[in-house]
Design a protein around this motif. Sequence first.
Motif, PDB file in Angstrom:
ATOM      1  N   GLY A 105     -18.274  -1.697 -21.637  1.00 28.25           N
ATOM      2  CA  GLY A 105     -18.307  -2.681 -20.537  1.00 28.25           C
ATOM      3  C   GLY A 105     -17.017  -2.798 -19.757  1.00 28.25           C
ATOM      4  N   THR A 106     -15.882  -2.422 -20.348  1.00 32.04           N
ATOM      5  CA  THR A 106     -14.615  -2.488 -19.589  1.00 32.04           C
ATOM      6  C   THR A 106     -13.864  -1.174 -19.734  1.00 32.04           C
ATOM      7  OG1 THR A 106     -13.557  -3.487 -21.503  1.00 32.04           O
ATOM      8  CG2 THR A 106     -14.221  -4.988 -19.742  1.00 32.04           C
ATOM      9  N   LEU A 107     -13.161  -0.807 -18.661  1.00 32.37           N
ATOM     10  CA  LEU A 107     -12.379   0.425 -18.704  1.00 32.37           C
ATOM     11  C   LEU A 107     -11.058   0.159 -19.419  1.00 32.37           C
ATOM     12  CD1 LEU A 107     -12.862   1.725 -15.037  1.00 32.37           C
ATOM     13  CD2 LEU A 107     -13.944   2.588 -17.104  1.00 32.37           C
ATOM     14  N   PRO A 108     -10.651   1.016 -20.346  1.00 34.14           N
ATOM     15  CA  PRO A 108      -9.375   0.782 -21.038  1.00 34.14           C
ATOM     16  C   PRO A 108      -8.186   1.117 -20.130  1.00 34.14           C
ATOM     17  CG  PRO A 108     -10.347   2.833 -21.760  1.00 34.14           C
ATOM     18  CD  PRO A 108     -11.330   2.227 -20.816  1.00 34.14           C
ATOM     19  N   LEU A 109      -7.049   0.481 -20.400  1.00 33.11           N
ATOM     20  CA  LEU A 109      -5.818   0.792 -19.664  1.00 33.11           C
ATOM     21  C   LEU A 109      -5.095   1.922 -20.387  1.00 33.11           C
ATOM     22  CD1 LEU A 109      -4.324  -2.737 -18.878  1.00 33.11           C
ATOM     23  CD2 LEU A 109      -5.447  -1.173 -17.307  1.00 33.11           C
ATOM     24  N   VAL A 145       0.832  -1.211   0.000  1.00 36.36           N
ATOM     25  CA  VAL A 145       0.000   0.000   0.000  1.00 36.36           C
ATOM     26  C   VAL A 145       0.867   1.262   0.000  1.00 36.36           C
ATOM     27  CG1 VAL A 145      -0.351   0.269   2.496  1.00 36.36           C
ATOM     28  CG2 VAL A 145      -2.115   0.964   0.937  1.00 36.36           C
ATOM     29  N   SER A 146       2.066   1.170   0.561  1.00 40.76           N
ATOM     30  CA  SER A 146       2.936   2.347   0.605  1.00 40.76           C
ATOM     31  C   SER A 146       3.576   2.638  -0.751  1.00 40.76           C
ATOM     32  CB  SER A 146       4.049   2.141   1.638  1.00 40.76           C
ATOM     33  OG  SER A 146       3.507   1.877   2.896  1.00 40.76           O
ATOM     34  N   THR A 147       3.743   1.600  -1.570  1.00 37.70           N
ATOM     35  CA  THR A 147       4.505   1.788  -2.803  1.00 37.70           C
ATOM     36  C   THR A 147       3.640   1.705  -4.067  1.00 37.70           C
ATOM     37  OG1 THR A 147       4.977  -0.584  -2.843  1.00 37.70           O
ATOM     38  CG2 THR A 147       6.635   0.824  -1.826  1.00 37.70           C
ATOM     39  N   THR A 148       2.315   1.550  -3.899  1.00 32.15           N
ATOM     40  CA  THR A 148       1.462   1.349  -5.078  1.00 32.15           C
ATOM     41  C   THR A 148       0.281   2.306  -5.025  1.00 32.15           C
ATOM     42  OG1 THR A 148       2.044  -0.983  -4.847  1.00 32.15           O
ATOM     43  CG2 THR A 148       0.327  -0.467  -6.437  1.00 32.15           C
ATOM     44  N   SER A 149       0.127   3.101  -6.072  1.00 39.63           N
ATOM     45  CA  SER A 149      -1.033   3.995  -6.118  1.00 39.63           C
ATOM     46  C   SER A 149      -2.269   3.165  -6.455  1.00 39.63           C
ATOM     47  CB  SER A 149      -0.831   5.075  -7.176  1.00 39.63           C
ATOM     48  OG  SER A 149      -0.802   4.471  -8.451  1.00 39.63           O
ATOM     49  N   PHE A 150      -3.457   3.713  -6.150  1.00 39.66           N
ATOM     50  CA  PHE A 150      -4.674   2.920  -6.374  1.00 39.66           C
ATOM     51  C   PHE A 150      -4.871   2.560  -7.850  1.00 39.66           C
ATOM     52  CE2 PHE A 150      -9.134   1.876  -6.609  1.00 39.66           C
ATOM     53  CZ  PHE A 150      -9.290   1.068  -5.514  1.00 39.66           C
ATOM     54  N   PRO A 151      -4.679   3.490  -8.786  1.00 38.98           N
ATOM     55  CA  PRO A 151      -4.830   3.095 -10.203  1.00 38.98           C
ATOM     56  C   PRO A 151      -3.852   1.979 -10.603  1.00 38.98           C
ATOM     57  CG  PRO A 151      -4.856   5.482  -9.996  1.00 38.98           C
ATOM     58  CD  PRO A 151      -4.494   4.949  -8.646  1.00 38.98           C
ATOM     59  N   GLU A 152      -2.619   2.056 -10.072  1.00 39.69           N
ATOM     60  CA  GLU A 152      -1.648   0.977 -10.361  1.00 39.69           C
ATOM     61  C   GLU A 152      -2.138  -0.356  -9.795  1.00 39.69           C
ATOM     62  OE1 GLU A 152       2.986   1.898 -10.258  1.00 39.69           O
ATOM     63  OE2 GLU A 152       1.946   2.670  -8.523  1.00 39.69           O
ATOM     64  N   LEU A 153      -2.656  -0.275  -8.574  1.00 40.80           N
ATOM     65  CA  LEU A 153      -3.147  -1.491  -7.904  1.00 40.80           C
ATOM     66  C   LEU A 153      -4.276  -2.126  -8.723  1.00 40.80           C
ATOM     67  CD1 LEU A 153      -2.938  -3.149  -5.239  1.00 40.80           C
ATOM     68  CD2 LEU A 153      -4.734  -1.710  -4.326  1.00 40.80           C
ATOM     69  N   LEU A 154      -5.138  -1.277  -9.211  1.00 36.07           N
ATOM     70  CA  LEU A 154      -6.267  -1.732 -10.023  1.00 36.07           C
ATOM     71  C   LEU A 154      -5.775  -2.431 -11.289  1.00 36.07           C
ATOM     72  CD1 LEU A 154      -9.156  -1.213  -9.290  1.00 36.07           C
ATOM     73  CD2 LEU A 154      -9.180   0.679 -10.873  1.00 36.07           C
ATOM     74  N   ALA A 174     -15.786  -1.987 -11.045  1.00 42.08           N
ATOM     75  CA  ALA A 174     -16.492  -1.411  -9.892  1.00 42.08           C
ATOM     76  C   ALA A 174     -15.513  -0.713  -8.966  1.00 42.08           C
ATOM     77  CB  ALA A 174     -17.243  -2.508  -9.142  1.00 42.08           C
ATOM     78  N   LEU A 175     -14.337  -1.340  -8.749  1.00 41.60           N
ATOM     79  CA  LEU A 175     -13.342  -0.726  -7.862  1.00 41.60           C
ATOM     80  C   LEU A 175     -12.843   0.593  -8.434  1.00 41.60           C
ATOM     81  CD1 LEU A 175     -11.122  -3.680  -6.614  1.00 41.60           C
ATOM     82  CD2 LEU A 175     -12.468  -2.126  -5.238  1.00 41.60           C
ATOM     83  N   GLY A 176     -12.594   0.579  -9.755  1.00 43.17           N
ATOM     84  CA  GLY A 176     -12.097   1.790 -10.398  1.00 43.17           C
ATOM     85  C   GLY A 176     -13.092   2.941 -10.280  1.00 43.17           C
ATOM     86  N   LEU A 177     -14.365   2.619 -10.516  1.00 42.26           N
ATOM     87  CA  LEU A 177     -15.380   3.675 -10.422  1.00 42.26           C
ATOM     88  C   LEU A 177     -15.656   4.043  -8.972  1.00 42.26           C
ATOM     89  CD1 LEU A 177     -17.712   2.391 -13.229  1.00 42.26           C
ATOM     90  CD2 LEU A 177     -16.354   4.468 -13.249  1.00 42.26           C
ATOM     91  N   ALA A 178     -15.620   3.034  -8.094  1.00 44.42           N
ATOM     92  CA  ALA A 178     -15.834   3.315  -6.661  1.00 44.42           C
ATOM     93  C   ALA A 178     -14.743   4.254  -6.149  1.00 44.42           C
ATOM     94  CB  ALA A 178     -15.830   2.023  -5.864  1.00 44.42           C
ATOM     95  N   TYR A 179     -13.520   4.055  -6.645  1.00 39.72           N
ATOM     96  CA  TYR A 179     -12.402   4.917  -6.229  1.00 39.72           C
ATOM     97  C   TYR A 179     -12.679   6.375  -6.594  1.00 39.72           C
ATOM     98  CZ  TYR A 179      -7.623   6.765  -6.176  1.00 39.72           C
ATOM     99  OH  TYR A 179      -6.507   7.523  -5.941  1.00 39.72           O
TER     100      TYR A 179
END
Lengths: 254, 304
Positions: free
Chosen positions: A219-223, A128-137, A152-157
């Motif tokens: 239906g899916t978020l692009p990277l 958690v200290s070395t990874t941003s949420f978008p990276e984690l996703l 859902a996690l990406g949009l919830a964020y």
Amino acid sequence: MSFRHLDRFAQVRSPVTRVPAAGRVFGTVVLALATATLPAGAWVQLGLLAAVSLALLAIAHVPLRVALARLAWPLGLVLLASLALLVVMPGEPLARLGPVAVTAQGADRFAMVMGRAMVALLPAVLLVSTTSFPELLQGLRELRVPVAVATALGLAYRLLYLTVDELERLQRAARSRHAGGGVTRRRHLITAIAAATLGRAFVRAERTHAAMLARGFRGTLPLLHAPVWTYRAVLNVAAVSILVLAVAASARLP
Amino acid sequence: MAHIPDGFLSMPVIAGTATASLAALATAARRSRAALGEREGPVLGAVTAFVFAAQMLNFPLGIGASAHLLGGALVAVLLGPWAGMLVLFAVLLVQALLFQDGGIAALGANTLNVAVLGVGSAGVTYRIGRAGLGETRGATVVAAGLAAWISTAIVGLAVAAELVLSGLVPLQPALLLVGGGHVLIGIAEAVLTGLLVDFVFRTRPALLARRTPAARGDRIRVVALAGAVVATVLVAVGFASSQPDVLETALARLASPVGSGLTAAPLAEYQSPVGGLWVAGAVGVLAAFLVAWGLTIAVQRRRP
């Protein structure tokens, strides 16, 4: 409200942050699994896995005091959850606390559970200290977490800050009107605030959906940035995983 | 202790629960996509954000204590069990990875308990309630509250079972401390869920109307599942009851003359004249089931 304070070391260049997020999540799971499944009495192996986690924290330039501060809250919860072990285990009594007795077997089990929990928390703190949420996703998507959950996690964020801010606005408005005096009225007020937030969350979901459709959502978020796996990153993840699994396996040797 | 930390579970329990959770999540992902279509992402995202936010609100219980919503039953009521499972899994995943609330190695077990069994049982109970009591406001609120209480109790029993199977604690303390604790927490969850569903029913009934009504075939399935739930709870209680309970202890200490005047229970101490504990358990399950069934029919007949 923001999670930014969590990933303070994500921008620090280190061998840990050079590994793509999927590798970091994978390494964290391996380290946590190996620690959590150590058999009772494997103190040497527990010490070795703690040393591996501490070394990784040092390599990632995460100061020990930061790691310990982040451990405090979850470790407190573990402590609360495992205190009962001291007295519910039948065995030889060591000390008496009023009507209950702390047994030797209970103390042994309590120490092992606390040790395993503490060492297993270290890689989670590192992640958690070395990874941003978008990276984690992105890492979770690479590791084949269901698309619906990742989306859902990406949009919830994105929506979480807005939802919490909305919740706070509603609470502030209620406070400014001196609403909710007394337990019953307060209970009704909080229920109304929660329900209003729920309604607004659905409205926002519908608006977001319409906006996403307008931008070509299917239906899916692009990277935005595909992760780059270098040979060195692969080698680092493999070396740490093999080391950790070897330590864990040594605890089960006859 | 709904979120089991790392270090509490054995390797077979970790592996078994992770496998079961993966299978359930795969099914949930398929069914949720079929139900919500391409709206799935935004709807699940909004509800996940709401569950996080709602968990920050403390509801006063009126006895100097407060509680926060767990949300499993609420999402089952709003989205249905399959999409609800995905929402709760997303919440558990973030709690484990970002906040270290619940272990990473124990994520499979926590998912099985909270997302799969918790939301699944809430969905089943809610369907039973709606099929039996009707679709009025009162019936919907009661069904949602009941779903919240039963699902919280089932989560507690599942946690207790996993701790026992891991060889960490003996059966009775696990059932009493973890299972019993969740039965009490479930009351607060039932009240909170009921209040929220009531408010949603009055202000935004369309959110609840998205749910499809239970068909006749569903009733047979949910009645069978309800029987299994009641059986599990009663057998668990039977195991946990070899020690005197709070009331028995209090009566013994007070040496109450009222206690001595009570008529003896027909299956006292879960013992039947024929067959002992198991026959008593089976009779208890059957009796509880018949009472519940009778109440359901009575309520249905009173409905216009």
